[in-house]
Design an enzyme around this catalytic site. Structure first.
Site, PDB file in Angstrom:
ATOM      1  N   GLY A 197      37.327   8.133  21.058  1.00 43.51           N
ATOM      2  CA  GLY A 197      37.212   9.442  20.617  1.00 43.51           C
ATOM      3  C   GLY A 197      38.199   9.869  21.588  1.00 43.51           C
ATOM      4  O   GLY A 197      38.136   9.552  22.834  1.00 43.51           O
ATOM      5  N   SER A 198      38.611  11.353  21.196  1.00 47.19           N
ATOM      6  CA  SER A 198      39.306  12.222  22.339  1.00 47.19           C
ATOM      7  C   SER A 198      38.165  12.986  23.013  1.00 47.19           C
ATOM      8  O   SER A 198      37.200  12.848  22.615  1.00 47.19           O
ATOM      9  CB  SER A 198      40.123  13.281  21.610  1.00 47.19           C
ATOM     10  N   GLY A 199      38.350  13.645  24.318  1.00 42.40           N
ATOM     11  CA  GLY A 199      37.640  14.422  24.749  1.00 42.40           C
ATOM     12  C   GLY A 199      37.336  13.791  26.154  1.00 42.40           C
ATOM     13  O   GLY A 199      36.407  14.473  26.824  1.00 42.40           O
ATOM     14  N   HIS A 200      37.654  12.588  26.311  1.00 40.86           N
ATOM     15  CA  HIS A 200      37.189  11.996  27.741  1.00 40.86           C
ATOM     16  C   HIS A 200      38.504  11.659  28.542  1.00 40.86           C
ATOM     17  O   HIS A 200      38.722  11.016  29.581  1.00 40.86           O
ATOM     18  CB  HIS A 200      36.928  10.653  27.354  1.00 40.86           C
ATOM     19  N   HIS A 206      29.164  11.308  25.692  1.00 40.37           N
ATOM     20  CA  HIS A 206      29.202  12.205  24.439  1.00 40.37           C
ATOM     21  C   HIS A 206      27.855  13.105  24.241  1.00 40.37           C
ATOM     22  O   HIS A 206      27.640  13.242  23.401  1.00 40.37           O
ATOM     23  CB  HIS A 206      29.208  11.268  23.484  1.00 40.37           C
ATOM     24  N   ASP A 262      33.408   2.538  17.650  1.00 41.57           N
ATOM     25  CA  ASP A 262      34.776   1.854  18.135  1.00 41.57           C
ATOM     26  C   ASP A 262      34.732   0.398  17.894  1.00 41.57           C
ATOM     27  O   ASP A 262      35.647  -0.184  17.573  1.00 41.57           O
ATOM     28  CB  ASP A 262      34.718   1.968  19.778  1.00 41.57           C
TER      29      ASP A 262
END
Lengths: 213, 331
Positions: free
Chosen positions: B54-57, B219, B110
């Site tokens: 996921g993006s955001g990391h 998350h 994932d």
């Protein structure tokens, strides 16, 4: 009728799409009894994406068609249903490589490959009260028809009956996998939504291939 | 929600576009599949190393693409695994005669997406291998995992296999190295605040002014407990004990020490935290050979940090010190 062509596979997938869309609310309500109530909507979203892209789907072979469906279902279906149903289509597509048509024996082998893939992906076993139990019953029925006269219409009719019977039998079981298992004994005396979906799809497919008399 | 965004649905693509505009000589972008890749990839004399989550990391993983690190990264939306067809495209784009190593942090979405994409790629004759990262000692199972979560320790796996790939090592060797690193790296994080995914528009969770989430996931998944804020040294002590005691790290070990910001913690506070962690290492007779203070694996604008320890030997030390060049840092 003893073999399935790409056109027949298209008919089958189109029928599955129709069932997923027509029974969306019913599947979600079943899921809501013990699960999180999104199964119908998740399934409908994935299969609706197939219908949206229907005209452009890869039709160079049965394999390519199934793999394209797999990609769409996996990408568009929410929750765990996406990877599970997508895996079934993928294993079917990989197993169908190089085949221009499928016999009942092929269908049995591909269905078993699909089930093995789903078990590996999600970790469920037979008897856990999941759609695998319906698929297994249907596959056994197809195998029996393959051993008898190899008639595709008879096989689909037998598969639909076997799946319905398995769904009824499993109603009294306790779910051991998936969201329903979290509720423990509460899942007894409820139908498993995945099994109901498989049965409805097989029943609808069966009517597309009437037994000639 | 107050953020620097134009349209929440363009958050990921506009970030990628900015990254490409800032690194025109070294990076390329396959826009329709969310793939950021090295301008010189795929190279036929090396294994391609790829990752996506996921993006955001960020900087994980699109800003960890570069010489000596990843060949490509394929992110999904914020906190959502990349769609399978994007991953399949990434496999095709990065295919080399030496094969592809893909790294996956241990989250169900994932794992399933990558497993499926890998089957599809292999059916097309692409050779792939997998290393799973699960370095988080906070909890044994979590909201999105069966087993431990993969967090900042991921950096060390990328660094080691990226360096070995650059030296021409084959796929089996990279798998061995990746698993070895994952076996000797441990992490734990904590949060002072929640964070807000742009498309959601509100915080995933909230903490009162005096509250912390000890063992938080990247998350916003719950950790070990919600607690009251304490002096920084006490927080570092608890987390250091949990991390160092897990492997366990023992007297005389040579280690790498990372203090990773989760997105909303200033570098000043990170060095304040590093101070205590380094002193604890000295007390325990752990020799810090390499240190990393900064942002390596974040949770959007979450205030918080994580601590990661890796036990090094000659082989891993050499790989950690090998040159590497990514948008956020030159090693």
């Amino acid at each position: 009728m003893n073999t399935l062509t790409l056109a027949d596979i298209e008919t089958i997938v189109d029928t599955m799409v129709s069932v997923a869309l027509a029974h969306e609310d019913e599947f979600s309500q079943l899921d809501g009894l013990c699960g999180d109530g999104d199964f119908g909507a998740s399934l409908a979203t994935g299969f609706d994406a197939i219908r949206t892209q229907w005209a452009e789907l890869d039709r160079t072979s049965i394999s390519a068609f199934a793999l394209k469906c797999s990609t769409i279902i996996t990408s568009k279906t929410g929750g765990c249903s996406g990877p599970l149903w997508g895996t079934a289509f993928m294993r079917f597509g990989i197993g169908a490589r190089g085949r221009e048509s499928l016999s009942l024996a092929d269908l049995v082998a591909l269905s078993q490959a699909a089930q093995a893939g789903m078990m590996a992906r999600g970790g469920a076993k037979l008897g856990d009260k999941t759609l695998l139990d319906a698929m297994d019953a249907a596959t056994t029925a197809i195998q029996q028809t393959a051993d008898a006269d190899g008639s595709i219409p008879r096989a689909f009719a037998a598969a639909a009956r076997a799946s319905a019977a398995a769904t009824e039998t499993a109603k009294s079981w306790t779910a051991r996998r998936g969201r329903q298992s979290f509720t423990g004994n509460r899942s007894r005396d409820t139908y498993d939504p995945g099994m109901v979906a498989v049965t409805k799809m097989l029943e609808a497919v069966s009517t597309c291939f009437p037994i000639s008399t | 929600m107050k953020k620097f965004i134009n349209d929440p649905t363009h958050f990921v693509s506009e970030m990628m576009e900015g990254l490409i505009l800032a690194n025109p000589d070294t990076l390329r972008w396959k826009k329709d599949s969310n793939i950021i890749y090295r301008a010189d990839a795929p190279r036929h004399d090396k294994v391609s190393v790829i990752q996506g989550s996921g993006s955001g990391h960020e900087p994980a993983h699109i800003m960890a693409v570069g010489k000596g690190m990843l060949d490509a990264a394929v992110p999904g939306n914020v906190f959502a695994a990349p769609p399978m067809d994007y991953i399949v495209e990434c496999f095709k784009l990065m295919n080399t005669p030496k094969g592809i190593l893909h790294l996956v942090n241990n989250y169900q979405g994932d794992r399933m997406g990558w497993d499926m994409a890998r089957e599809m790629a292999e059916a097309e004759g692409i050779r792939t291998e997998l290393v799973v990262i699960d370095d988080d000692v906070s909890v044994e199972n979590s909201t999105y995992t069966v087993g431990r979560r993969g967090v900042a320790g991921n950096f060390f796996v990328i660094k080691a296999v990226g360096a070995a790939a650059e030296q021409g090592e084959d796929l089996d060797e990279l798998v061995r190295i990746g698993k070895k690193v994952n076996g000797v790296v441990r992490s734990m994080g904590m949060a002072l605040t929640g964070c807000t995914p742009p498309a959601k528009g509100e915080p995933i969770f909230t903490l009162a002014d005096d509250e912390i989430e000890m063992g938080v996931g990247i998350h916003g998944e719950p950790g070990r407990r919600r607690d009251k804020i304490k002096p920084a040294d006490q927080l570092v002590e608890e987390m250091f004990e949990a991390v160092a005691g897990d492997l366990p790290f023992s007297k005389g070990d040579r280690i790498g020490l990372m203090i990773n910001g989760l997105g909303g913690t200033p570098i000043s506070e990170l060095y304040l935290l590093y101070r205590k962690a380094a002193l604890l290492c000295r007390d325990r007779d752990l020799t810090v050979v390499q240190n990393y203070v900064g942002e390596y694996c974040t949770a959007l604008e979450m205030a918080g940090y994580s601590i990661t320890l890796i036990r090094l030997d000659d082989e891993l030390e050499t790989l950690m010190k090998a040159p590497a060049e990514i948008p956020i840092r030159t090693f």
